[in-house]
Write a protein that holds these residues in place. Structure first.
Motif, PDB file in Angstrom:
ATOM      1  N   LYS A 183      -5.765   5.193  78.133  1.00 54.72           N
ATOM      2  CA  LYS A 183      -5.808   4.503  76.840  1.00 54.72           C
ATOM      3  C   LYS A 183      -5.181   3.114  76.966  1.00 54.72           C
ATOM      4  O   LYS A 183      -5.705   2.128  76.443  1.00 54.72           O
ATOM      5  N   ALA A 184      -4.061   3.054  77.695  1.00 54.17           N
ATOM      6  CA  ALA A 184      -3.362   1.778  77.868  1.00 54.17           C
ATOM      7  C   ALA A 184      -4.216   0.781  78.642  1.00 54.17           C
ATOM      8  O   ALA A 184      -4.338  -0.390  78.253  1.00 54.17           O
ATOM      9  N   THR A 185      -4.819   1.230  79.749  1.00 55.87           N
ATOM     10  CA  THR A 185      -5.630   0.321  80.557  1.00 55.87           C
ATOM     11  C   THR A 185      -6.878  -0.129  79.802  1.00 55.87           C
ATOM     12  O   THR A 185      -7.312  -1.275  79.948  1.00 55.87           O
TER      13      THR A 185
ATOM     14  N   THR B 123       1.938  -4.489  72.678  1.00 55.33           N
ATOM     15  CA  THR B 123       0.508  -4.719  72.437  1.00 55.33           C
ATOM     16  C   THR B 123      -0.258  -3.401  72.418  1.00 55.33           C
ATOM     17  O   THR B 123      -1.098  -3.169  71.536  1.00 55.33           O
ATOM     18  N   ILE B 124       0.031  -2.526  73.369  1.00 52.95           N
ATOM     19  CA  ILE B 124      -0.635  -1.223  73.430  1.00 52.95           C
ATOM     20  C   ILE B 124      -0.341  -0.421  72.167  1.00 52.95           C
ATOM     21  O   ILE B 124      -1.236   0.159  71.555  1.00 52.95           O
ATOM     22  N   TYR B 125       0.928  -0.405  71.759  1.00 50.34           N
ATOM     23  CA  TYR B 125       1.338   0.352  70.576  1.00 50.34           C
ATOM     24  C   TYR B 125       0.612  -0.149  69.323  1.00 50.34           C
ATOM     25  O   TYR B 125       0.077   0.647  68.537  1.00 50.34           O
ATOM     26  N   LEU B 126       0.613  -1.465  69.126  1.00 46.00           N
ATOM     27  CA  LEU B 126       0.001  -2.037  67.934  1.00 46.00           C
ATOM     28  C   LEU B 126      -1.513  -1.835  67.916  1.00 46.00           C
ATOM     29  O   LEU B 126      -2.088  -1.425  66.904  1.00 46.00           O
ATOM     30  N   LYS B 127      -2.161  -2.121  69.044  1.00 45.04           N
ATOM     31  CA  LYS B 127      -3.618  -1.975  69.124  1.00 45.04           C
ATOM     32  C   LYS B 127      -4.029  -0.530  68.887  1.00 45.04           C
ATOM     33  O   LYS B 127      -4.995  -0.254  68.176  1.00 45.04           O
ATOM     34  N   ASP B 128      -3.310   0.394  69.482  1.00 43.66           N
ATOM     35  CA  ASP B 128      -3.650   1.810  69.351  1.00 43.66           C
ATOM     36  C   ASP B 128      -3.466   2.289  67.922  1.00 43.66           C
ATOM     37  O   ASP B 128      -4.301   3.010  67.372  1.00 43.66           O
ATOM     38  N   ASN B 129      -2.364   1.855  67.273  1.00 41.66           N
ATOM     39  CA  ASN B 129      -2.104   2.288  65.905  1.00 41.66           C
ATOM     40  C   ASN B 129      -3.101   1.709  64.915  1.00 41.66           C
ATOM     41  O   ASN B 129      -3.583   2.416  64.032  1.00 41.66           O
ATOM     42  N   PHE B 130      -3.426   0.415  65.074  1.00 42.40           N
ATOM     43  CA  PHE B 130      -4.403  -0.193  64.174  1.00 42.40           C
ATOM     44  C   PHE B 130      -5.789   0.413  64.384  1.00 42.40           C
ATOM     45  O   PHE B 130      -6.560   0.584  63.454  1.00 42.40           O
ATOM     46  N   LYS B 131      -6.082   0.765  65.647  1.00 41.58           N
ATOM     47  CA  LYS B 131      -7.372   1.386  65.950  1.00 41.58           C
ATOM     48  C   LYS B 131      -7.478   2.744  65.273  1.00 41.58           C
ATOM     49  O   LYS B 131      -8.489   3.089  64.674  1.00 41.58           O
ATOM     50  N   ASN B 132      -6.398   3.539  65.341  1.00 44.40           N
ATOM     51  CA  ASN B 132      -6.389   4.863  64.731  1.00 44.40           C
ATOM     52  C   ASN B 132      -6.469   4.783  63.210  1.00 44.40           C
ATOM     53  O   ASN B 132      -7.163   5.568  62.575  1.00 44.40           O
ATOM     54  N   LYS B 133      -5.752   3.791  62.636  1.00 40.74           N
ATOM     55  CA  LYS B 133      -5.810   3.616  61.181  1.00 40.74           C
ATOM     56  C   LYS B 133      -7.196   3.199  60.737  1.00 40.74           C
ATOM     57  O   LYS B 133      -7.708   3.645  59.715  1.00 40.74           O
ATOM     58  N   SER B 134      -7.820   2.342  61.539  1.00 39.05           N
ATOM     59  CA  SER B 134      -9.173   1.888  61.233  1.00 39.05           C
ATOM     60  C   SER B 134     -10.150   3.051  61.281  1.00 39.05           C
ATOM     61  O   SER B 134     -11.036   3.190  60.438  1.00 39.05           O
ATOM     62  N   LYS B 135      -9.984   3.941  62.260  1.00 40.15           N
ATOM     63  CA  LYS B 135     -10.848   5.113  62.379  1.00 40.15           C
ATOM     64  C   LYS B 135     -10.688   6.028  61.170  1.00 40.15           C
ATOM     65  O   LYS B 135     -11.653   6.512  60.604  1.00 40.15           O
ATOM     66  N   THR B 136      -9.420   6.259  60.766  1.00 38.89           N
ATOM     67  CA  THR B 136      -9.135   7.132  59.632  1.00 38.89           C
ATOM     68  C   THR B 136      -9.749   6.592  58.356  1.00 38.89           C
ATOM     69  O   THR B 136     -10.333   7.318  57.559  1.00 38.89           O
ATOM     70  N   LYS B 137      -9.653   5.271  58.199  1.00 39.72           N
ATOM     71  CA  LYS B 137     -10.208   4.632  57.003  1.00 39.72           C
ATOM     72  C   LYS B 137     -11.722   4.766  56.978  1.00 39.72           C
ATOM     73  O   LYS B 137     -12.323   5.082  55.948  1.00 39.72           O
ATOM     74  N   THR B 138     -12.364   4.576  58.122  1.00 45.52           N
ATOM     75  CA  THR B 138     -13.822   4.665  58.213  1.00 45.52           C
ATOM     76  C   THR B 138     -14.285   6.073  57.903  1.00 45.52           C
ATOM     77  O   THR B 138     -15.276   6.297  57.195  1.00 45.52           O
ATOM     78  N   GLU B 139     -13.543   7.077  58.457  1.00 41.43           N
ATOM     79  CA  GLU B 139     -13.915   8.475  58.216  1.00 41.43           C
ATOM     80  C   GLU B 139     -13.771   8.823  56.748  1.00 41.43           C
ATOM     81  O   GLU B 139     -14.609   9.540  56.178  1.00 41.43           O
ATOM     82  N   SER B 140     -12.721   8.301  56.098  1.00 44.42           N
ATOM     83  CA  SER B 140     -12.503   8.584  54.668  1.00 44.42           C
ATOM     84  C   SER B 140     -13.618   7.972  53.829  1.00 44.42           C
ATOM     85  O   SER B 140     -14.114   8.590  52.877  1.00 44.42           O
ATOM     86  N   GLU B 141     -14.032   6.749  54.173  1.00 38.46           N
ATOM     87  CA  GLU B 141     -15.104   6.087  53.436  1.00 38.46           C
ATOM     88  C   GLU B 141     -16.413   6.842  53.610  1.00 38.46           C
ATOM     89  O   GLU B 141     -17.220   6.941  52.689  1.00 38.46           O
TER      90      GLU B 141
END
Length: 392
Positions: free
Chosen positions: A248-250, A371-389
């Protein structure tokens, strides 16, 4: 902690400190086990322990052959082999894909993953076949006493047992390695097969999940049969989790440029600064490492660890020039993954970013982890939002 022991075909070979522990464990098991799985009945006992140590050593030579099979085939495909390290429960080949390939071709990865177990199976079959044709049984000669009475030495008499142990262990190693538990070879075979049908990321995530599942099953079996199997299963579960995190990091870092995450407001120190002044400077600025300059030009790097090696009573006589290290740099257009690999290769925590030999910034391991932490968290939040919509 690893120690270099050799270089084979241009590949550095390292032994991790944990390897020594498992080597002694294997030698002890061989020494106390009865025939045909050990040398307990060998007289004098010291001969049994010597044979046990020799068998353990030869077994780990076959582990090295296993890793070399992976590495040399990968090298033939154009990959760069950084090193091979033998450690607790096996070895690791540090393989880098060719620069023009984002991910290894699934067919090539499949071949590379199979090369290791196949080498062990070949070794095992050859050794057991030798015992069969030379001594009439894959176990060798069951009555060691007869050989001794016929005038053969204790060592010679037990060579068949050694061959049987090495052959059977290599067969077991080959078979065990093809279990679909990532990051073992079988798990990599599974990922290569999945990568032909799905994206590389999906294939890796699926292989990691399946590997964890198999590890849990092995652990349950081990609890009721053999605690060593349970411990190995736990080790494999942790390895699968860490490999998943590393992938995931790479994946995140290879899509980001150094210039996008580097620090441009860089604090520097002059090479003429005394060591005592440097320590006071560090306490004020709260950073562990700094580029060193001479007449405005970067000439090295100094860290708190460099200063720590100098005796406190002698620090007044030292300047930064005396303890600084050479610059390890990266270009601003390089990927964050390249910077990460460069830090790992040199065992350092930060790189100077140079553009035409001019310092434009600095990038640290902390920058990359953030950078890894922020990108991964925003990616997961974005996925959750898309699934909810989608649900609505």
């Amino acid at each position: 902690m690893s120690y270099k022991i050799a270089t084979i075909k241009g590949i550095p070979i390292y032994v991790h400190i944990t390897f020594l522990l498992v080597f002694l464990l294997f030698a002890f098991i061989f020494a106390i086990s009865g025939w045909p799985f050990g040398f307990r009945s060998v007289e004098p006992p010291i001969a049994g322990y010597i044979l046990a140590c020799l068998t353990a050593l030869l077994f780990f030579v076959t582990l090295l052959i296993h890793e070399l099979a992976h590495s040399l085939l990968a090298k033939s495909y154009g990959a760069k082999i950084q090193s091979i390290t033998l450690f607790f429960f096996g070895g690791i080949s540090a393989i880098e894909n060719p620069e023009n390939e984002k991910n290894m071709d699934p067919s090539k990865e499949l071949n590379i993953a199979l090369a290791g177990p196949l080498s062990n199976m070949i070794i095992g079959i050859v050794l057991l076949a030798f015992n069969y044709f030379a001594y009439g049984s894959i176990f060798g000669v069951p009555d060691v006493a007869n050989w001794v009475t016929e005038g053969l030495t204790t060592f010679t008499a037990n060579i068949p047992t050694m061959i049987f142990l090495l052959g059977s262990l290599n067969l077991l190693l080959g078979l065990f390695n093809i279990l679909p538990i990532y990051p073992m070879d079988g798990g990599r075979v599974l990922r290569a097969w999945l990568a032909k049908r799905h994206s590389y990321e999906e294939a890796t995530n699926t292989a990691v999940s399946i590997g964890k599942g198999f590890s849990v099953v092995l652990a349950i079996i081990g609890i009721f049969t053999n605690w060593w199997l349970a411990i190995l299963a736990l080790f494999l579960y942790i390895s699968a989790s860490e490999e998943g995190k590393m992938f995931k990091a790479t994946t995140i870092l290879e899509d980001i440029d150094v210039k996008d995450v580097m620090t441009t407001d860089v604090l520097t120190v002059d090479e003429s600064m005394s060591l005592n002044d440097f320590i006071n400077f560090v306490f004020q600025k709260k950073h562990p490492g700094y580029p060193v300059t001479k007449n405005g030009i970067v000439v090295g790097m100094v860290t708190v660890d460099d200063a720590r090696h100098v005796n406190e009573t002698e620090r007044y006589a030292f300047t930064i020039k005396d303890i600084m290290k050479e610059i390890v740099s990266v270009h601003p257009d390089a990927t964050a993954l390249e910077a990460f690999n460069e830090m790992g290769a040199h065992a350092i925590g930060r790189l100077v970013v140079l553009d035409d030999e001019k310092m434009v910034g600095i990038i640290s391991r902390t920058d990359l982890m953030t950078t890894i932490y922020l990108k991964d968290n925003f990616k997961n939040k974005s996925k959750t939002k898309t699934e909810s919509e989608t649900e609505y």
